[in-house]
Design a protein around this motif. Structure first.
Motif, PDB file in Angstrom:
ATOM      1  N   ASP A  47       4.743  -4.448   1.741  1.00 31.51           N
ATOM      2  CA  ASP A  47       3.764  -4.339   2.815  1.00 31.51           C
ATOM      3  C   ASP A  47       2.774  -3.192   2.667  1.00 31.51           C
ATOM      4  OD1 ASP A  47       4.917  -6.387   4.899  1.00 31.51           O
ATOM      5  OD2 ASP A  47       6.629  -5.233   4.195  1.00 31.51           O
ATOM      6  N   GLY A  48       2.928  -2.366   1.648  1.00 31.84           N
ATOM      7  CA  GLY A  48       2.035  -1.228   1.525  1.00 31.84           C
ATOM      8  C   GLY A  48       2.209  -0.229   2.645  1.00 31.84           C
ATOM      9  N   ASP A  49       3.411  -0.125   3.186  1.00 35.83           N
ATOM     10  CA  ASP A  49       3.684   0.746   4.317  1.00 35.83           C
ATOM     11  C   ASP A  49       5.122   1.245   4.214  1.00 35.83           C
ATOM     12  OD1 ASP A  49       2.387   1.154   7.371  1.00 35.83           O
ATOM     13  OD2 ASP A  49       4.564   1.336   7.260  1.00 35.83           O
ATOM     14  N   GLU A  50       5.345   2.508   4.618  1.00 36.44           N
ATOM     15  CA  GLU A  50       6.704   3.048   4.555  1.00 36.44           C
ATOM     16  C   GLU A  50       7.635   2.420   5.576  1.00 36.44           C
ATOM     17  OE1 GLU A  50       6.730   7.272   4.802  1.00 36.44           O
ATOM     18  OE2 GLU A  50       5.752   7.543   2.856  1.00 36.44           O
ATOM     19  N   GLY A  51       7.072   1.826   6.631  1.00 39.57           N
ATOM     20  CA  GLY A  51       7.893   1.192   7.639  1.00 39.57           C
ATOM     21  C   GLY A  51       8.702   2.200   8.442  1.00 39.57           C
ATOM     22  N   MET A  52       9.531   1.700   9.340  1.00 38.72           N
ATOM     23  CA  MET A  52      10.399   2.553  10.153  1.00 38.72           C
ATOM     24  C   MET A  52      11.792   1.942  10.180  1.00 38.72           C
ATOM     25  SD  MET A  52      10.041   3.762  14.137  1.00 38.72           S
ATOM     26  CE  MET A  52      10.338   2.108  14.765  1.00 38.72           C
ATOM     27  N   LEU A  53      12.761   2.643   9.603  1.00 37.31           N
ATOM     28  CA  LEU A  53      14.141   2.163   9.567  1.00 37.31           C
ATOM     29  C   LEU A  53      14.704   2.189  10.980  1.00 37.31           C
ATOM     30  CD1 LEU A  53      16.585   1.291   7.876  1.00 37.31           C
ATOM     31  CD2 LEU A  53      17.140   3.706   7.572  1.00 37.31           C
TER      32      LEU A  53
END
Length: 295
Positions: free
Chosen positions: A202-208
């Motif tokens: 996704d080109g994003d670090e995201g949130m776990l």
């Protein structure tokens, strides 16, 4: 038979008596070692007799598949890394994880049969080889609209997106008495892997957001080498579900000498979990646009 033809297929066969596994299948450590989470989840929906039949059949299939990979039991691949699921039409289909995926050179077809207490499984590896097919008098395979029990290498993002880390645990990370390292150290590795997965997809670090089925199965000490792997197994519009495993591959041996370390005969599972991470919708759309432009 020509060399090319031999490379096009490899057969593995295994036969066992269900009684051989009956007691082992009641031991949690063996279940974690021998079966993938999806296999265990399905087994828990079955009655006692059907559960024994199902798990024995899967275990025989795994041993047959190992033979198609050219290796034996406990030679670098854990049985749980070979997952035998159901195809849409009900037949068994093989999915590889971890080292099994690295060793696989093509898809594998499996057949399992039962008669009273006897379980038999046959596995055939199918390696795409146009020259071998021509020499055997067969045309190159064409895409079929019918469902197939063979699991071809998937081209979906879920099957291909993986991440890997190998870390040596330092003396400064000992946290408890007896030079034990806390579980949070492994979870930091898992967090880095999940972040890499979402960056790739996704080109994003995201949130776990959460861990499910988290379990620590063996101690970690300074000097150990830990290999951690992640695989994206499911995704929705905003969520990504990632399977995680950490194995000890080299183990410190202070009893043999201050700097002694041993290579383990088989990697030892130290932690496993499933993680759910959330990705912003706007970043997902941006990533897809960038990928489309690059292609």
């Amino acid at each position: 038979m020509s060399t090319a033809a031999r490379r096009a297929a490899r057969v593995g066969v295994d036969v066992l008596d269900r009684a051989e596994l009956h007691r082992l299948l009641e031991r949690p450590w063996f279940l974690r070692f021998g079966f993938a989470p999806k296999e265990l989840a399905h087994a828990e929906t079955l009655g006692a007799e059907r559960r024994l039949e199902f798990l024995a059949g899967r275990f025989a299939a795994k041993e047959a598949v190992l033979k198609t990979l050219g290796i034996g039991f406990l030679q670098g691949v854990a049985p749980r890394e070979i997952c035998v699921e159901h195809a849409p039409h009900g037949g068994p289909v093989v999915h590889f994880q971890g080292r099994a995926a690295e060793l696989s050179q093509g898809s594998v077809a499996v057949s399992i049969t039962h008669k009273q207490n006897v379980v038999a499984a046959v596995a055939v590896s199918l390696i795409a080889n146009a020259d071998a097919a021509a020499r055997n008098g067969r045309p190159e395979p064409t895409e079929s609209k019918e469902p197939d029990a063979v699991s071809p290498p998937s081209t979906t993002t879920t099957a291909q997106t993986t991440a890997f880390l190998r870390v040596r645990i330092g003396q400064e990370e000992a946290h408890y008495g007896g030079d034990l390292v806390d579980g949070a150290r492994i979870l930091r590795m898992f967090g880095d892997l999940v972040t890499e997965i979402t960056i790739r997809t996704d080109g994003d670090e995201g949130m776990l957001s959460q861990y499910n089925d988290l379990r620590f199965t063996a101690p970690v000490k300074p000097g150990d080498y830990i290999e951690a792997r992640a695989r994206l197994v499911r995704q929705t519009r905003l969520r990504r579900v990632v399977e995680l495993e950490a194995h000890k591959v080299l183990s410190a041996r202070p009893e043999a000498g201050e700097s002694a370390v041993a290579v383990l005969d088989a990697p030892q599972l130290v932690c496993a979990a499933t993680a759910i991470t959330v990705v912003p919708h706007r970043r997902t759309d941006t990533a897809r646009t960038l990928i489309a432009e690059e292609n």
